[in-house]
Write an enzyme that holds these catalytic residues in place. Structure first.
Site, short mmCIF file in Angstrom:
data_model
loop_
_atom_site.label_atom_id
_atom_site.label_comp_id
_atom_site.label_asym_id
_atom_site.label_seq_id
_atom_site.Cartn_x
_atom_site.Cartn_y
_atom_site.Cartn_z
N ASP A 14 38.91 -50.08 -20.56
CA ASP A 14 38.49 -49.36 -19.17
C ASP A 14 38.43 -50.75 -18.12
O ASP A 14 37.60 -51.45 -18.39
CB ASP A 14 37.31 -48.49 -19.12
CG ASP A 14 37.18 -48.10 -17.78
OD1 ASP A 14 38.00 -47.86 -16.94
OD2 ASP A 14 35.88 -47.85 -17.64
N THR A 47 41.51 -48.50 -11.92
CA THR A 47 40.61 -49.77 -11.75
C THR A 47 41.31 -51.01 -12.24
O THR A 47 41.28 -51.91 -11.64
CB THR A 47 39.36 -49.64 -12.90
OG1 THR A 47 39.60 -49.14 -13.99
CG2 THR A 47 38.44 -48.56 -11.94
N THR A 48 42.30 -50.91 -13.25
CA THR A 48 43.02 -52.15 -13.76
C THR A 48 44.11 -52.33 -12.70
O THR A 48 44.42 -53.39 -12.41
CB THR A 48 43.63 -51.85 -15.19
OG1 THR A 48 42.51 -51.12 -15.97
CG2 THR A 48 43.82 -53.19 -15.85
N ASP A 345 36.72 -40.73 -16.57
CA ASP A 345 38.01 -41.09 -16.07
C ASP A 345 38.53 -39.59 -15.90
O ASP A 345 39.18 -39.27 -14.91
CB ASP A 345 38.83 -41.97 -16.92
CG ASP A 345 38.34 -43.48 -16.69
OD1 ASP A 345 37.46 -43.58 -15.70
OD2 ASP A 345 38.97 -44.39 -17.13
#
Length: 498
Positions: A14, A47-48, A345
């Site tokens: 994550d 998020t990445t 998530d």
């Protein structure tokens, strides 16, 4: 695998969890880490992608600085590109029905497909959808899904992951205060308090002067009377369970036990709020002010069970619960922590769809389509602004390129093929992306990889705005002195680092 400062281990893929743990000194890198936190708080996914896209936007802007193009021009081009990118994403989005469980499940599958929990098939997906639907409230057309406050994840090591479930009610890690109190009650009457059931202690120091030995007995009797009054105010309403956030004295336990009332003390405020939501009770501050309407009767079953080596209170079979607990079981704490992150998530994605049910194709299809459309628009822009605009268009290709690298195929060939597919003027063009398992191009409608439009829009906005902010910086001035040279009594500090 990360080692945190305390010596613990974090295993995750994550983006936010990784960046949260690493320790960086560079100020620009620190602001980049904030991006993934913002993205996680706002939409819970992507998020990445945010970090990769922001980094690429910075990289493609480097040649313009050597060409002496002013940062303001670059930034204004980036913002124009952002506006167009959002319009393109809106254009290819499709709306779905929130009632259709299958379509929502497909989107969550896409979200957690690359994560650790994907090997358990639809288990995490079903947990996420059930939890979000439990806490969903629609008041006069205003939708509210508060998963942070009302969907609590309880992790208990041991058992199989298949034993995980969403409770039709709540659970918390507490036992009754006295071993003789009932641990199983059907159709209980529940009373919630946030005051102590004990004699009030003075705010500051109090001196009591006693002249004869009967005085001491008198003081104890007064204390007992006060507590008895509190208990009588409670017993008047004949509750089966009394739950309070503060302490309960031994004497209060004694009075309540006589009436066969189970008592749970020192419960967290957040847990109390959740119990209020599932049982229909109202949290009361003073027992004297209790009313019949404050008693909760919507919970049909109260039970305290030994799970592992601790007692847990379960309040289940509730009528229309507007809060829930998700019970996670697993082999080790590391596995449970990673499953919890994946579940958070998945719940965020389910919440996004319920609040804004629009989807765009995944697998790098949106980014490549945005890049193609922006390249076409760049040709219509005149002057020096055209170059940064074109650079922003190519920066969007970093997502499909990274996906191609991750699945181990020939990156240049795949990305070139994808670019030519999107350059075609057919209706199917926007839906072509990369199938990460096979390492080849696929129609995202066929392999059912969809992403919420909200996540994509937030990714584009956050990445471009942060890149624009960092590009405007022309100097980093450090307030930390490099070395101190003491000269004389006053001493002076030299060589401040700039």
């Amino acid at each position: 695998m990360l080692l945190d400062p305390m010596g613990g281990i974090v295993m995750t893929n994550d983006g936010n969890a990784i960046l949260r743990e690493i320790d960086v000194k560079h100020p620009a890198a620190k602001s980049m880490i904030e991006l993934s936190r913002t993205q996680d708080d706002e939409v819970g996914d992507g998020t990445t992608s945010v970090i990769i896209l922001a980094g690429e936007l910075m990289t493609v802007s480097e040649p313009f600085f050597t060409m002496k193009i002013h940062p303001i021009i670059i930034v204004s081009s980036y913002f124009k590109a952002m506006d167009h990118a959002l319009k393109v994403a809106e254009k290819i989005a499709r709306e779905i029905s929130v009632e259709n469980h299958e379509e929502i499940a497909d989107v969550i599958h896409s979200c957690i497909g690359t994560k650790f929990s994907s090997r358990w098939g639809s288990l995490i997906v079903d947990l996420a959808v059930q939890a979000v639907k439990a806490v969903f409230i629609n008041k006069n057309g205003k939708k509210e899904v508060d998963i942070k406050r009302y969907a609590k994840v309880e992790k208990i090591p041991g058992g199989n992951l298949e034993d995980s479930r969403v409770l039709n009610g709540v659970m918390f890690n507490k036992d009754v205060t006295h071993p003789k109190m009932r641990r199983f009650i059907q159709n209980p009457r529940i009373m919630l308090l946030d005051c102590p059931l004990e004699y009030k202690k003075a705010e500051s120091m109090t001196n009591v002067e006693m002249t004869k030995e009967e005085d001491f007995a008198e003081i104890l009797r007064q204390e007992e009377e006060e507590v008895c009054k509190l208990c009588q105010a409670i017993m008047k309403f004949n509750p089966d369970i009394v739950i309070t956030e503060k302490g309960v004295s031994d004497i209060a336990q004694h009075f309540l036990l006589k009436q066969n009332i189970s008592v749970i003390r020192r419960i967290r405020k957040t847990d109390n709020n959740r119990i209020a939501r599932v049982s229909g009770a109202t949290i009361v501050n003073r027992p004297e002010e209790l009313q019949e309407s404050d008693i909760g009767t919507k919970c049909k079953r109260f039970e305290i069970k030994l799970v592992g080596d601790e007692y847990y209170t379960f309040m289940e079979e509730c009528e229309e619960p507007k809060a829930c607990s998700i019970l996670l079981r697993g082999g080790t704490k590391d596995v449970l922590n990673e499953i919890e992150r994946n579940l958070q998530d998945a719940m965020s994605v389910a919440r996004n769809i319920i609040l804004d049910p629009k989807l765009v194709p995944g697998g790098g299809a949106v980014e490549m389509h945005v890049a193609t459309e922006l390249t076409k628009i760049a040709n219509t822009i005149e002057g020096i602004e055209q170059w940064p605009f074109l650079a922003a268009a190519t920066a969007f290709e970093v997502i499909p390129r990274t996906l191609a690298q991750n699945c181990g195929c020939n990156v240049i060939r795949i990305v070139t093929e994808l670019r030519s597919k999107h350059a075609e003027d057919s209706k199917d063009a926007p839906y072509w992306g990369i199938d990460g398992n096979e390492g080849k191009l696929a129609d995202m409608r066929v392999i059912k990889i969809w992403e919420p439009l909200v996540v994509k829009k937030q990714t584009f906005k956050t990445a471009i705005e942060s890149a624009a902010m960092l590009l405007r910086i022309d100097n980093v001035v450090s307030g930390i002195s490099k070395k101190e040279k003491k000269q004389g009594p006053a001493g002076n500090i030299e060589d401040a680092e700039i």
